[in-house]
Enzyme design. Structure first.
Site, PDB file in Angstrom:
ATOM      1  N   HIS A 178       0.833  -1.211   0.000  1.00 10.90           N
ATOM      2  CA  HIS A 178       0.000   0.000   0.000  1.00 10.90           C
ATOM      3  C   HIS A 178       0.869   1.263   0.000  1.00 10.90           C
ATOM      4  O   HIS A 178       2.015   1.238   0.436  1.00 10.90           O
ATOM      5  CB  HIS A 178      -0.870   0.044   1.269  1.00 10.90           C
ATOM      6  CG  HIS A 178      -1.995  -0.939   1.288  1.00 10.90           C
ATOM      7  ND1 HIS A 178      -2.297  -1.697   2.388  1.00 10.90           N
ATOM      8  CD2 HIS A 178      -2.918  -1.259   0.338  1.00 10.90           C
ATOM      9  CE1 HIS A 178      -3.356  -2.454   2.126  1.00 10.90           C
ATOM     10  NE2 HIS A 178      -3.751  -2.207   0.893  1.00 10.90           N
ATOM     11  N   CYS A 265      -3.059   0.527   9.672  1.00 13.20           N
ATOM     12  CA  CYS A 265      -4.115  -0.397   9.202  1.00 13.20           C
ATOM     13  C   CYS A 265      -5.195  -0.700  10.238  1.00 13.20           C
ATOM     14  O   CYS A 265      -6.324  -1.003   9.881  1.00 13.20           O
ATOM     15  CB  CYS A 265      -3.525  -1.751   8.822  1.00 13.20           C
ATOM     16  SG  CYS A 265      -2.253  -1.697   7.608  1.00 13.20           S
TER      17      CYS A 265
HETATM   18  N1  GLY Z   1      -2.997  -8.896   4.864  1.00 11.67           N
HETATM   19  C1  GLY Z   1      -3.314  -7.567   4.558  1.00 11.67           C
HETATM   20  C2  GLY Z   1      -3.827  -7.447   3.190  1.00 11.67           C
HETATM   21  O1  GLY Z   1      -3.300  -8.080   2.319  1.00 11.67           O
HETATM   22  O2  GLY Z   1      -4.762  -6.772   2.889  1.00 11.67           O
END
Ligand code: GLY
Length: 272
Positions: A178, A265
């Protein structure tokens, strides 16, 4: 002071009271089946992951957040990573359409949790976007072009946010999941960045602090007020933050990090 005999009104004008909310969700017992893109699968100790998550929630509460924890989702392995399901701005919330199909059912309960606080719109197919790819700096919204986030969703964001005065800037990524794996907001107009993973030219005009070259995963940082919630294990980069006058409080992340996550997150933070 005058008293209103009828309704108990003291006549004192009160300033509207802002509450900083942090929505979190308990770690799923299925986290071992999480999505992985750039990491090899390793066993995850569920009890330790839960203990780390509890520590994280405590840090947020210590920093003044009203932590609203949603119950664990037994069948949604990545659902602790609530950030990916929505982007919350002062004017509205945008419910995402996560890039991994296994994660799409996570959004309904997040929309329910946000409903008391924001009007909402939802990203429609064929758009896909994870909240981890969206970094807001004042009125600029940086969006990572990742394996999870496509041009269609970026266009939907731009159309939804233009009436509110936001500019959307796409950022080219490589080597990370990300945008917020590669870039963290650590102060007003100040970023912590791994330039190997994100094209730094997108951030011209902002102050940038580089991660230590030996700590590529050190850029993910969560700014709460004037304090950064920062993952343990990146001492050299943390020293750079300290030298830059940035206060960081450390959280343990060894188990949750195996699920390819960062400190942003696990929460959605916004003011009421
Ligand atoms: N494990 C986090 C994701 O891949 O979204």
């Amino acid at each position: 002071m005058q008293w209103n005999e009828n309704n108990g009104d003291t006549g004192v004008r009160r300033e509207p009271c802002t509450v900083r909310i942090a929505i979190t969700r308990d770690v799923s017992p299925a986290i071992a089946r999480c999505e992985l893109t750039h990491l090899a699968r390793e066993p995850i100790d569920l009890d330790r992951a839960r203990a780390e998550h509890t520590e994280y929630e405590k840090r947020l509460a210590d920093l003044g957040c009203d932590v609203q924890a949603l119950p664990a989702e037994p069948d949604l392995p990545d659902s602790v990573f609530v950030e990916d399901a929505a982007v919350v701005l002062p004017e509205l919330a945008i419910i995402t359409r996560p890039g991994a199909e296994s994660r799409r059912p996570e959004t309904a309960s997040i929309a329910e949790a946000l409903a008391p606080y924001r009007t909402m719109i939802a990203i429609e197919a064929p758009g896909t976007i994870d909240g981890g790819d969206v970094l807001v700096v004042d009125r600029t919204v940086y969006i990572g072009r990742s394996e999870r986030t496509n041009e269609n969703a970026i266009a939907q964001f731009r159309a939804a946010l233009a009436p509110h005065g936001y500019t959307v800037i796409p950022v080219t990524l490589s080597g990370c999941l990300h945008l917020k794996s590669a870039v963290g907001l650590v102060g007003p107009g100040t970023l912590l960045i791994n330039r190997d993973w994100a094209d730094a030219s997108a951030f011209d005009g902002l102050r940038m602090i580089d991660v230590d070259p030996g700590e590529p995963r050190a850029a993910c940082a969560l700014l709460v007020g004037d304090t950064v919630v920062y993952p343990a294990g990146f001492d050299r980069t943390r020293a750079r933050l300290t030298r830059a006058g940035i206060r960081a409080v450390v959280v343990p992340v060894s188990e949750l990090a195996k699920a390819e996550s960062g400190v942003t997150c696990c929460s959605l933070i916004f003011d009421t």
